[in-house]
Design a protein around this motif. Structure first.
Motif, short mmCIF file in Angstrom:
data_model
loop_
_atom_site.label_atom_id
_atom_site.label_comp_id
_atom_site.label_asym_id
_atom_site.label_seq_id
_atom_site.Cartn_x
_atom_site.Cartn_y
_atom_site.Cartn_z
N GLY A 235 11.28 10.30 4.76
CA GLY A 235 11.58 9.72 3.46
C GLY A 235 12.92 10.15 2.91
O GLY A 235 13.13 10.14 1.69
N ARG B 7 14.60 7.78 0.61
CA ARG B 7 13.65 7.14 -0.28
C ARG B 7 13.72 7.61 -1.73
O ARG B 7 13.41 6.87 -2.63
CB ARG B 7 12.26 7.40 0.28
N HIS C 243 0.85 -1.20 0.00
CA HIS C 243 0.00 0.00 0.00
C HIS C 243 0.89 1.25 0.00
O HIS C 243 1.93 1.27 0.65
CB HIS C 243 -0.86 -0.02 1.26
N ASP D 289 8.79 1.33 14.70
CA ASP D 289 9.09 2.36 15.71
C ASP D 289 7.90 3.26 16.02
O ASP D 289 7.88 3.95 17.03
CB ASP D 289 10.26 3.23 15.21
N SER E 122 9.54 2.13 -0.27
CA SER E 122 10.72 2.79 -0.85
C SER E 122 11.74 3.14 0.21
O SER E 122 12.95 3.05 -0.03
CB SER E 122 10.31 4.06 -1.59
N SER F 191 12.03 -1.43 11.01
CA SER F 191 11.88 0.02 11.07
C SER F 191 13.06 0.63 10.34
O SER F 191 14.21 0.32 10.63
CB SER F 191 11.89 0.51 12.52
N ALA F 192 12.74 1.51 9.40
CA ALA F 192 13.81 2.19 8.66
C ALA F 192 14.39 3.32 9.50
O ALA F 192 15.44 3.86 9.18
CB ALA F 192 13.27 2.72 7.34
N GLY G 226 5.92 2.38 3.43
CA GLY G 226 7.34 2.35 3.74
C GLY G 226 8.23 1.50 2.85
O GLY G 226 9.38 1.23 3.18
N ASP H 57 2.68 4.54 0.88
CA ASP H 57 3.09 5.08 2.18
C ASP H 57 3.33 4.02 3.24
O ASP H 57 3.50 4.35 4.41
CB ASP H 57 2.08 6.11 2.72
N GLY I 203 12.50 9.74 8.95
CA GLY I 203 11.07 9.81 9.22
C GLY I 203 10.34 10.67 8.19
O GLY I 203 9.14 10.81 8.20
#
Ligand code: GDP
Length: 417
Positions: A41, A44, A19, A160, A25, A211-212, A23, A21, A39
């Motif tokens: 992008g 990205r 979906h 996170d 990318s 978590s990126a 996460g 957004d 946080g």
């Protein structure tokens, strides 16, 4: 040095879905750069760049990101946008992981389908954000990943942003969703990477929390990618369905796509077609590039741009195929298929006309069901007839049919009609 690109097991291609957004990318960005997201992008951008914004090389598809491993240690790039940085990764790694971003926005879903069906992918990576949990789009993307028989894993992203309780809840929702479609979820944190590598595919889908921002779970993903084997088949005659074509000054027409079978070498004499009248034309592979890196040859599964001598850029279309000169392809207007109706509000009658996405072909085609009709949830035989022109279609190829949304999937059963 082109070791990883040329070794059979050296280069795996991962199709990302999820979906918008959720996460996707950002996760890929953090994997290939080794940097946490801010946080907003920050890592990205390179996956969202539009074609006109970037200087093009032969391997034009911009939705690709790459990182690798050398002797088991990650090889990353600080700036995945820079051709030289990407080429440096390719040169120093002995194993490469390419990501094909399949962008989740609904208008882009066509690309997703094309990405999944038209590219020779090894694995699917589906992202589900821990705050939102699975959505209708998640379900649709999962359906398509599984329908195309891609061994798939799920990354729960943005861990996170939620507390442990919510993370667990989303994990359970994901597991329920997987079980609903006949899959067995496998928690990587609990069962370990080795088990995930052994069990992925069939009907087992590894699930892990990431978590990126904190980089939690990214080491585990590294381990997983480092160990996952190539799933494609590089034997047989060379073939490649053209995904995109473009023109480079001084080089001429370039066709990009993923090598579907066999090997192509610079200088090879090839056939390109079918043209709308069903004919094929003689062309020559002038040069080949992978990830902005010039190579002498490319095997199945590799994403390449092939500069073609003997044809104008305007004549090269998506859905055409490149084959060895001695091939005797027989393009067809019509074929038989077994289809499964996944999502259609009413029954499908004779003459139903969705868009068929097969390899890189996206074309209106009429269905003539053997039983006269197909009901939602049904599996049945149908004749499929391309509306405008013939394409090269082979038994066993899978396709998705769409009408605004994905309505179902099919397998080609006979092309002799
Ligand atoms: P995509 O549409 O699935 O590719 O999603 P993006 O990667 O563009 O991410 C959407 C937004 O979520 C961006 O603003 C990211 O900064 C944010 N984001 C992505 N991953 C994480 C994460 O792990 N933690 C947090 N807090 N935010 C994230």
């Amino acid at each position: 040095r082109e070791g990883a690109l040329l070794e059979d097991d050296g280069h795996i291609v991962v199709g990302t879905a999820g979906h918008v957004d959720h996460g996707k990318s950002t996760l890929v960005g953090s994997l290939v750069t080794g940097r946490p997201d801010d946080g907003e992008g920050g890592t990205r951008s390179f996956l969202d760049v539009q074609p006109h914004e970037v200087e093009r090389g032969l391997s034009a598809d911009l939705s690709y990101a790459v990182y690798g491993f050398a002797e088991g240690e990650p090889v990353r790039t600080d700036n995945p946008d820079r051709k030289a940085d990407r080429a440096a990764v390719v040169e120093s790694a002995d194993k490469l992981i390419s990501f094909v971003d399949t962008v989740g926005h609904e208008p882009w879903l066509r690309t997703t389908i094309r990405g999944l069906v038209g590219q020779k992918l090894d694995y699917g990576l589906l992202t589900v954000a821990a705050d939102d949990g699975p959505t209708k789009t998640t379900r649709e993307h999962l359906g398509v990943l599984l329908a195309t028989e891609l061994p798939t894993m799920v990354a729960i992203t943005k861990a996170d942003m939620v507390d442990g309780e919510r993370a667990l809840e989303v994990e359970r929702e994901v597991e329920r969703l997987l079980r609903d479609v006949g899959q067995t979820p496998l928690r990587v944190e609990r069962h370990g990477v080795d088990t995930a590598v052994e069990e992925i595919g069939g009907s087992v889908v590894p699930v892990l929390r990431t978590s990126a921002v904190t980089m939690d779970g990214l080491d585990t993903l590294d381990d997983l990618f480092e160990r996952l084997p190539k799933t494609g088949d590089s034997t047989g005659e060379f073939s490649m369905y053209v995904d995109r074509s473009y023109k480079i000054t001084g080089v001429g027409a370039v066709a990009s796509g993923t090598v579907r079978s066999g090997t192509v070498e610079a200088g090879d004499e090839l056939l390109l077609g079918p043209f709308p009248d069903g004919s094929f034309r003689d062309v020559e592979a002038r040069s080949i590039e992978m990830h902005y890196h010039r190579v002498d040859r490319a095997k199945a599964g590799r994403i390449v741009g092939i500069a073609l001598k003997g044809v104008r850029e305007a004549d090269v279309e998506r859905g055409m195929v490149l084959l060895p000169r001695e091939a005797e392809p027989e393009p067809v207007r019509e074929f038989e298929a077994e289809v499964m109706v996944l999502n259609h509000p009413t029954r499908i009658d004779d003459g139903y006309e969705p868009v068929v996405h097969l390899e890189t072909v996206s074309e209106a085609a009429a269905f003539h069901p053997a039983e006269g009709q197909l009901l939602p949830g049904d599996t049945g035989q149908t004749t499929v007839r391309f509306k405008f022109r013939p394409y090269l279609v082979e038994e066993g190829q899978r396709f998705v049919f769409r009408e605004g949304q994905s309505k179902g999937v099919g397998t080609v059963t006979d092309v002799t009609s």
